[in-house]
Write a protein that holds these residues in place. Sequence first.
Motif, PDB file in Angstrom:
ATOM      1  N   GLY A 173      38.098 -17.985   2.605  1.00 38.74           N
ATOM      2  CA  GLY A 173      37.810 -17.036   1.541  1.00 38.74           C
ATOM      3  C   GLY A 173      36.342 -16.896   1.214  1.00 38.74           C
ATOM      4  N   ALA A 174      35.490 -17.679   1.872  1.00 38.59           N
ATOM      5  CA  ALA A 174      34.054 -17.592   1.608  1.00 38.59           C
ATOM      6  C   ALA A 174      33.476 -16.332   2.258  1.00 38.59           C
ATOM      7  N   PRO A 175      32.554 -15.664   1.608  1.00 40.14           N
ATOM      8  CA  PRO A 175      31.964 -14.443   2.188  1.00 40.14           C
ATOM      9  C   PRO A 175      30.943 -14.779   3.269  1.00 40.14           C
ATOM     10  N   ASP A 176      30.600 -13.782   4.035  1.00 39.00           N
ATOM     11  CA  ASP A 176      29.505 -13.936   4.991  1.00 39.00           C
ATOM     12  C   ASP A 176      28.181 -13.805   4.255  1.00 39.00           C
ATOM     13  N   CYS A 177      27.238 -14.643   4.650  1.00 39.99           N
ATOM     14  CA  CYS A 177      25.934 -14.619   3.980  1.00 39.99           C
ATOM     15  C   CYS A 177      25.226 -13.298   4.262  1.00 39.99           C
ATOM     16  N   GLU A 178      24.736 -12.681   3.230  1.00 38.09           N
ATOM     17  CA  GLU A 178      23.993 -11.430   3.380  1.00 38.09           C
ATOM     18  C   GLU A 178      22.595 -11.691   3.910  1.00 38.09           C
TER      19      GLU A 178
END
Length: 365
Positions: A282-287
């Motif tokens: 559930g962690a987002p991809d780093c921008e």
Amino acid sequence: MGGARLGRRSMATRSTRSPGPNLPQSIGTSGSAQNPKEAAPTNNRHLSIVGMPSNTGTRRRRDKKAKPAGTDGNSKKDQQSQANDGTGSKAAVTDDMTLWQVFTEHPLIKTSKFILLPYALYLSYFYFQLQHPEYLSKATAGIVQLRPAVGTSDLRQLLIVGSPSTGTVQMQTTLRNQLGLEMGHETTDTAWNWVRDGTVSWFHGIRFLTDPAHGKDKERLAKSFGAICDAGEDHMNMGFHPAAYREPVNKCSYRDKWSDCWRKECYLTLIKEWGCATGAEGAPDCEINFATTLHQVRNPMRSLESLVVKFCIGGLQGSVADSFLIYASALFPSHNFYEDSCIEATGHFLAQYQNAMIGARKRGE
């Protein structure tokens, strides 16, 4: 001889202006002075004109003061009133001006060029150097070759994370001055800052935090986000502001220190950055991405001493600064920092931050 001559002139004056039968008419309009004794002051006055020229100077000075109205002796007030009434030359010149002349001669326009022009040059410098350096290369037919721009999602070389009071400012200054790297401190916005090589930061460590865990306790995660973003200007001394990450998506004004627009940007930044490097479910991809990440450490007692100086109010056993409690509780909600003394709160925060970074190193993040 001179005395004799003066005597003759005086006598001549007396003889030519001696009183006669028509004396009252020669003295003035009033016919009351009919006695020869009353005419004596008149003769004395004529003698003083001949023999004492000092009184003549007195009359000249009086003449100087008594200038008629409308001459060069008019006061500034008179001249201004003439201009205001439309009789002065200024009003006539204004009437003959074109619309463009009236616009360019306006005091506001004259003053603005000394403010707007430098500001425009300042913005142009960052625009061509950091955002679109290729424009200068094309304009000069390749003679000027500048370093390519680095976008928000483009890879940077280095990220150094370390707890507050571990010497992050000194590290950034050393890398910039001695190695010539474009390193920032607590900022990754390459559009308006010289940070194309990387950054040194404590708050960027949130990308390695697994507490609260994504997808498992969304309510606690939202509470942490709200604690930071709803704090407003009270958290400005903690080194975090959404403007430091990238250009605002909602086009927030940089002239506002904090606003509802920046509050929304704060939520967007935390959603995209929190735990993004953990690879958790559930962690987002780093921008914002970095090729290498380093963990900076310092003697923990020195770090703890610096934290106490910054955030303790009333000594080691005193109260803790509100901004510190907000961030410490948001980052590590499993511990109740509000029940601790200042030395306890800062010690727990330092230990938990370093353990989180050590855990990320062990996981190969």
